[in-house]
Scaffold this active site. Structure first.
Site, short mmCIF file in Angstrom:
data_model
loop_
_atom_site.label_atom_id
_atom_site.label_comp_id
_atom_site.label_asym_id
_atom_site.label_seq_id
_atom_site.Cartn_x
_atom_site.Cartn_y
_atom_site.Cartn_z
N ASP A 13 0.72 -1.30 0.04
CA ASP A 13 0.08 0.10 0.06
C ASP A 13 0.76 1.27 0.03
O ASP A 13 1.76 1.23 1.01
CB ASP A 13 -1.10 0.23 1.30
N GLY A 39 -3.56 -5.45 1.07
CA GLY A 39 -4.21 -6.26 0.27
C GLY A 39 -5.15 -7.03 0.97
O GLY A 39 -4.85 -7.29 2.26
N GLU A 139 -10.22 -9.50 -5.04
CA GLU A 139 -9.19 -8.79 -5.68
C GLU A 139 -8.19 -9.84 -6.47
O GLU A 139 -6.98 -9.68 -6.89
CB GLU A 139 -8.24 -7.99 -4.56
N ARG A 214 -21.71 -1.64 7.90
CA ARG A 214 -22.24 -0.20 7.79
C ARG A 214 -21.35 0.78 8.31
O ARG A 214 -21.83 1.92 9.11
CB ARG A 214 -23.83 -0.04 8.53
N ASP A 245 -11.49 -5.54 6.41
CA ASP A 245 -10.64 -6.94 6.48
C ASP A 245 -10.85 -7.38 7.71
O ASP A 245 -10.83 -8.54 8.07
CB ASP A 245 -9.35 -6.68 5.90
N SER A 273 -9.48 -1.16 14.67
CA SER A 273 -8.52 -1.15 13.56
C SER A 273 -8.30 0.19 12.87
O SER A 273 -7.32 0.59 12.15
CB SER A 273 -8.90 -2.18 12.59
O1 RIB Z 1 -9.12 -3.48 2.12
C1 RIB Z 1 -8.08 -2.59 2.24
C2 RIB Z 1 -7.06 -3.12 1.19
O2 RIB Z 1 -7.75 -2.76 -0.04
C3 RIB Z 1 -5.90 -2.04 1.35
O3 RIB Z 1 -4.88 -2.66 2.17
C4 RIB Z 1 -5.41 -2.52 -0.23
O4 RIB Z 1 -4.30 -3.06 -0.46
C5 RIB Z 1 -6.71 -2.77 -1.07
O5 RIB Z 1 -6.47 -4.13 -1.43
#
Ligand code: RIB
Length: 298
Positions: A13, A39, A139, A214, A245, A273
Site C-alpha cells: 500500500d 491487500g 482482488e 455499515r 478486512d 483497527s
Molecule cells: O481493504 C483494504 C485494502 O484494499 C488495502 O490494504 C489495499 O491493498 C486494497 O487491497
C-alpha cells in the site's frame, strides 16, 4: 486453536495522507507518505492471526523488492505461506491510497494477484479440510473465487465471501458461501440493483445469508428471517483502510461462538483497527478486543 485459510490478494500500500481528496487535473500538498503492507487477503490473514488463529494464506507475490518485504511481514505474523507462490518476472500487487479525514480512495493494480489460480486452491485442500473457516475476497481472478467457494462447499467448511471490490456474481455463488459480507454499495452491485435501494430490501432479496457492514454504524444480519442490528463502537478514526478486512477476519475467527457473538466481536475489532494510519497498523489482538467489549458493553 481456530484454523483459518485465506485465499486472496497481497499488496504493497502506497499511502498518502492529505488534507482532502484531489479533483481531476488538480495538485495539492500532502501531509505524510507511507509504504505499508496491505491487500485484502493479506490484511484478513494478519487480522485473524493477531486474534489468535492459526492462519494460512493462498496467494501470490512478484519477485520484486515489494514481494520480499510482503512475504517477510506475513511470516513475522506467523502466517503459513506454503501456498503463497512467488512469480518470476512479475510485479507484486500495489494499492495507491489517499487518506483524508479518516476516509480513503484506493486504486489497486493486481499484478501477481491476477495469477492466483484455482489449482493453488486445490493444492491447499488438506489445509482447507481442517480449517474452521475460509475467507475469500475479489482482488484475485473470479475463477479462483469460484473454486474456493465450490471446494469449501464440497468439504463442508464455511466460506465467508467478502465481495470487495464488488461486481455482479452468479446467484449460485452467493448460495455456496456460508456468509456474504458486503457493504450497502457492494450488495447493490452484487445483485445488479439500484445502489440507492433501501439496504433492508436488498438484504431480503439476497439469495444467500448476508452480514451487511455499515461502517461506524456497525452491521446488520438476519436470524430466523428477522433483521438484527449490531451497533458500532465509539472510537476516534484516523484511517478506515482495512476495517472491513478486520471485520471479516474476526467474523471467521469467532464464527464457532455463534453468529451474533461473532458479529459483535467483529464490530469491536473493526472499530479498533481504524485508530492508526495503514491497513494493518491498528489491527487488534484478542486482548484488545475483549478490553473494548468490556468497556463498551451491549
Ligand atoms: O481493504 C483494504 C485494502 O484494499 C488495502 O490494504 C489495499 O491493498 C486494497 O487491497
Amino acid at each position: 486453536m481456530t484454523r483459518i485459510v485465506v485465499v486472496g490478494s497481497i499488496n504493497m500500500d502506497l499511502v498518502t495522507q492529505a488534507p482532502r481528496f484531489v479533483g481531476p487535473g488538480e495538485t495539492i500538498l500532502g501531509e505524510r507518505f507511507l509504504t505499508v503492507p496491505g491487500g485484502k487477503g493479506a490484511n484478513q490473514a494478519v487480522a485473524a492471526a493477531r486474534l489468535g488463529a492459526e492462519v494460512a494464506l493462498v496467494g501470490a507475490t512478484g519477485d520484486d523488492a515489494f514481494g520480499q518485504q510482503l512475504r517477510q511481514g506475513l511470516a513475522a505474523e506467523n502466517i503459513d505461506l506454503t501456498h503463497t507462490i512467488q512469480l518470476d518476472d512479475c510485479a507484486s500487487g500495489t494499492a495507491s491510497i489517499t487518506v483524508a479525514g479518516g476516509e480513503n480512495q484506493i486504486i489497486v493494480v493486481p499484478a501477481a494477484n491476477a495469477r492466483v489460480t484455482p489449482a493453488q486452491v486445490e493444492q491447499a485442500q488438506a489445509l482447507i479440510t481442517r480449517a474452521d473457516a475460509v475467507l475469500v475476497q475479489m482482488e484475485i481472478p473470479l475463477e479462483t473465487v469460484e473454486a474456493t467457494l465450490r471446494l469449501g462447499h464440497r468439504l463442508g467448511v464455511p466460506v465467508i465471501l467478502n465481495p470487495a471490490p464488488a461486481q455482479k456474481l452468479p446467484i449460485e455463488w452467493l448460495q455456496l458461501a456460508r456468509y456474504v459480507t458486503p457493504n450497502q454499495h457492494e450488495l447493490a452491485i452484487l445483485l445488479g440493483a439500484d445502489p440507492d435501494e433501501d439496504f433492508h430490501a436488498l438484504m431480503q432479496r439476497s439469495p444467500g445469508p448476508v452480514v451487511l457492514t455499515r461502517g461506524a454504524e456497525g452491521a446488520w444480519y438476519r436470524e430466523q428471517g428477522e433483521p438484527i442490528h449490531q451497533h458500532g463502537f465509539n472510537v476516534a478514526v484516523v484511517d478506515s483502510t482495512g476495517a472491513g478486512d478486520t471485520f471479516n477476519a474476526a467474523l471467521a475467527v469467532f464464527l464457532r461462538e455463534g453468529l451474533s457473538i461473532a458479529v459483535r466481536k467483529a464490530c469491536a475489532a473493526a472499530a479498533l483497527s481504524v485508530g492508526k494510519l495503514g491497513a494493518q497498523a491498528g489491527m487488534p489482538t484478542l486482548h484488545e478486543v475483549e478490553a473494548l467489549l468490556a468497556q463498551q458493553p451491549g
